[in-house]
Scaffold this motif. Structure first.
Motif, mmCIF file in Angstrom:
data_model
loop_
_atom_site.group_PDB
_atom_site.id
_atom_site.type_symbol
_atom_site.label_atom_id
_atom_site.label_comp_id
_atom_site.label_asym_id
_atom_site.label_seq_id
_atom_site.Cartn_x
_atom_site.Cartn_y
_atom_site.Cartn_z
ATOM 1 N N PRO A 234 61.489 69.326 35.754
ATOM 2 C CA PRO A 234 61.038 70.214 34.680
ATOM 3 C C PRO A 234 60.007 69.563 33.741
ATOM 4 N N HIS A 235 59.791 68.267 33.896
ATOM 5 C CA HIS A 235 58.826 67.606 33.007
ATOM 6 C C HIS A 235 58.285 66.349 33.684
ATOM 7 N N ALA A 236 57.067 65.988 33.303
ATOM 8 C CA ALA A 236 56.433 64.768 33.811
ATOM 9 C C ALA A 236 55.466 64.259 32.752
ATOM 10 N N HIS A 237 55.174 62.976 32.833
ATOM 11 C CA HIS A 237 54.354 62.333 31.797
ATOM 12 C C HIS A 237 53.512 61.256 32.460
ATOM 13 N N MET A 238 52.267 61.139 32.038
ATOM 14 C CA MET A 238 51.418 60.059 32.540
ATOM 15 C C MET A 238 50.591 59.464 31.405
ATOM 16 N N VAL A 239 50.246 58.185 31.588
ATOM 17 C CA VAL A 239 49.398 57.464 30.647
ATOM 18 C C VAL A 239 48.196 56.948 31.420
ATOM 19 N N PHE A 240 47.003 57.196 30.908
ATOM 20 C CA PHE A 240 45.826 56.643 31.585
ATOM 21 C C PHE A 240 44.840 56.077 30.573
ATOM 22 N N GLU A 241 44.055 55.135 31.076
ATOM 23 C CA GLU A 241 43.040 54.478 30.256
ATOM 24 C C GLU A 241 41.664 54.768 30.824
ATOM 25 N N LEU A 242 40.722 55.017 29.939
ATOM 26 C CA LEU A 242 39.327 55.227 30.297
ATOM 27 C C LEU A 242 38.486 54.092 29.716
ATOM 28 N N ARG A 243 37.623 53.512 30.541
ATOM 29 C CA ARG A 243 36.624 52.549 30.055
ATOM 30 C C ARG A 243 35.265 52.984 30.580
ATOM 31 N N TYR A 244 34.233 52.829 29.736
ATOM 32 C CA TYR A 244 32.917 53.371 30.064
ATOM 33 C C TYR A 244 31.829 52.543 29.377
ATOM 34 N N THR A 245 30.615 52.625 29.935
ATOM 35 C CA THR A 245 29.517 51.786 29.458
ATOM 36 C C THR A 245 28.489 52.531 28.621
ATOM 37 N N ASN A 246 28.578 53.843 28.567
ATOM 38 C CA ASN A 246 27.615 54.587 27.745
ATOM 39 C C ASN A 246 28.194 55.933 27.339
ATOM 40 N N ALA A 247 27.558 56.527 26.355
ATOM 41 C CA ALA A 247 28.071 57.772 25.783
ATOM 42 C C ALA A 247 28.017 58.921 26.779
ATOM 43 N N GLN A 248 27.018 58.908 27.683
ATOM 44 C CA GLN A 248 26.906 59.989 28.662
ATOM 45 C C GLN A 248 28.113 59.995 29.605
ATOM 46 N N GLU A 249 28.529 58.802 30.043
ATOM 47 C CA GLU A 249 29.700 58.721 30.900
ATOM 48 C C GLU A 249 30.974 59.120 30.149
ATOM 49 N N ARG A 250 31.066 58.707 28.906
ATOM 50 C CA ARG A 250 32.217 59.123 28.084
ATOM 51 C C ARG A 250 32.335 60.637 28.068
ATOM 52 N N ASP A 251 31.229 61.312 27.777
ATOM 53 C CA ASP A 251 31.266 62.768 27.652
ATOM 54 C C ASP A 251 31.544 63.433 28.999
ATOM 55 N N ARG A 252 30.954 62.883 30.065
ATOM 56 C CA ARG A 252 31.225 63.441 31.406
ATOM 57 C C ARG A 252 32.704 63.406 31.722
ATOM 58 N N VAL A 253 33.320 62.249 31.500
ATOM 59 C CA VAL A 253 34.724 62.095 31.863
ATOM 60 C C VAL A 253 35.620 62.934 30.961
ATOM 61 N N LEU A 254 35.352 62.932 29.663
ATOM 62 C CA LEU A 254 36.206 63.694 28.748
ATOM 63 C C LEU A 254 36.156 65.185 29.055
ATOM 64 N N ASN A 255 34.980 65.692 29.390
ATOM 65 C CA ASN A 255 34.881 67.108 29.762
ATOM 66 C C ASN A 255 35.679 67.389 31.033
ATOM 67 N N ALA A 256 35.588 66.479 32.002
ATOM 68 C CA ALA A 256 36.325 66.667 33.247
ATOM 69 C C ALA A 256 37.824 66.553 33.029
ATOM 70 N N VAL A 257 38.246 65.639 32.175
ATOM 71 C CA VAL A 257 39.673 65.489 31.872
ATOM 72 C C VAL A 257 40.232 66.782 31.284
ATOM 73 N N ASN A 258 39.493 67.371 30.364
ATOM 74 C CA ASN A 258 39.960 68.632 29.762
ATOM 75 C C ASN A 258 40.109 69.731 30.808
ATOM 76 N N THR A 259 39.187 69.773 31.762
ATOM 77 C CA THR A 259 39.285 70.765 32.832
ATOM 78 C C THR A 259 40.530 70.525 33.678
ATOM 79 N N ILE A 260 40.776 69.260 34.006
ATOM 80 C CA ILE A 260 41.951 68.910 34.828
ATOM 81 C C ILE A 260 43.247 69.260 34.089
ATOM 82 N N VAL A 261 43.308 68.945 32.812
ATOM 83 C CA VAL A 261 44.513 69.229 32.027
ATOM 84 C C VAL A 261 44.768 70.727 31.952
ATOM 85 N N ASN A 262 43.711 71.496 31.807
ATOM 86 C CA ASN A 262 43.860 72.946 31.629
ATOM 87 C C ASN A 262 43.972 73.710 32.946
ATOM 88 N N THR A 263 43.925 72.996 34.061
ATOM 89 C CA THR A 263 44.095 73.627 35.374
ATOM 90 C C THR A 263 45.544 73.453 35.835
#
Length: 375
Positions: A234-263
């Protein structure tokens, strides 16, 4: 070599981040040393961690302002690793390179100016107390104070070839909580909504966001969920870490993470994202490279530089628009282990380099030579 004696004084005091008394004891030694050089202490008191210490020098209105940044805390609790010893080439002990050693470098460079009769001005010092645990408290203070400065030197350890640091990855830690529906795995399998299964789909989608060519990594470091083998989770939990070298990659990943979470890959599951960016990326810039060129001109020596995957408080200052270089401390290795050590020779070279830079900065009001570099 007075720096060895001063280093021993502070290394022998346990300053684990949660040891407020020990961290404050280390800070009080720096209070005395820096006040002898004409600094005024602004103490930022904290109840559960060590106090943050901002040392203010004399100011001249026309000059630029330089911040020297360090931290007082170390990673080992009391009784775990508290030795100090010296041999022909190395000093050993908690913090000798990370970063009590760096704090001693900046202190002795400033003391050398005082011995020459030079009045220290427009060079301030900030020593925070919680860097090793993520600067969760001090990062707000550091960000606020950073806006007062034009430049920042951070005294984390130098590289193996005495490199300074021009770039550091950004880092964030995130949590996903997934809600499903429990059901008996034998009698009512179809009535359940499997949160563990949903987690497995999300995990695979998340790790696909890693792009090693761009220096972006997403690591799911911990997962848990469910009740037992005979119950649909009935429940699950995960912890993940993101590391990135520039702001463009940060934004790419964060947008994709939100899509994954909301799917909902498993119909009926609901997911919630929490956590966030802890320290934003420190990107190499034309301004930081120009400052590095100025340093080479002033010191009359070649200064190597590097990017690092790990983070420091340099990330915080750089993210607030300050021209920042890191790695001005001594060279060492084994940090965060009982094998931590620092090169004795590197202390002398780093103290000498900092002294030259501070002296030039005080006498000229900037590191630049004319307006040729556009800063």
């Amino acid at each position: 070599m007075q720096y060895i004696k001063d280093l021993e004084t502070v290394v022998r005091i346990n300053s684990f981040t949660k040891n407020k008394r020990g961290v404050d004891r280390v800070g009080m030694h720096f209070d005395g040393w820096l006040e002898e050089l004409g600094y005024t202490l602004r103490l930022h008191k904290r109840d559960d961690i060590g106090n943050h210490r901002h040392y203010i020098s004399k100011k001249t209105s026309a000059a630029k302002k330089l911040l020297l940044l360090g931290h007082l805390d170390t990673v080992f609790p009391e009784g775990k690793f508290e030795e100090f010893r010296v041999d022909e080439k190395w000093v050993y002990g908690p913090g000798v390179c990370d970063m009590k050693g760096g704090n001693i470098v900046l202190l002795h460079a400033l003391q050398a100016l005082k011995k020459e009769g030079i009045t220290i001005q427009n060079i301030d010092v900030l020593l925070v107390s919680d860097e090793e645990s993520g600067s969760d408290d001090s990062k707000y203070l550091t960000a606020e104070l950073a806006r007062e400065y034009d430049y920042c030197f951070v005294y984390e350890a130098a590289g193996k070839n005495m490199e300074v640091v021009t770039a550091r990855k950004g880092v964030g830690t995130f949590f996903i909580d997934i809600e499903g529906k429990a059901a008996h795995a034998g009698n009512h399998y179809s009535d359940g909504v499997d949160a563990n299964l949903e987690l497995s789909y999300k995990l695979q989608e998340l790790v696909k966001l890693t792009d090693l060519e761009k220096g972006t990594t997403l690591n799911v470091g911990k997962v848990d969920g469910g009740i037992g083998a005979n119950t649909i989770s009935p429940h699950a939990h995960m912890v993940f870490e993101l590391r990135y070298t520039n702001a463009q990659e940060r934004d790419r990943v964060l947008n994709a993470v939100n899509t994954i979470v909301n799917t909902s890959y498993v119909k009926g599951t609901k997911s919630k994202l929490s956590g966030g960016i802890q320290r934003d990326v420190m990107q190499e810039s034309a301004a930081s490279l120009a400052l590095l060129a100025d340093i080479e001109r002033i010191s009359e020596e070649k200064i190597l530089h590097e990017a690092r995957g790990g983070v420091s408080d340099a990330n915080i200052v750089s993210a607030n628009g300050v021209i920042t270089l890191d790695g001005f401390g001594p060279f060492g290795d084994g940090d965060h282990t009982v094998y931590e050590r620092a090169s004795k020779r590197s202390f002398g070279s780093r103290i000498d380099l900092s002294k030259k830079l501070f002296k030039y900065f005080i006498q000229n009001g900037d590191f630049t030579k004319g307006e040729s570099n556009g800063r």
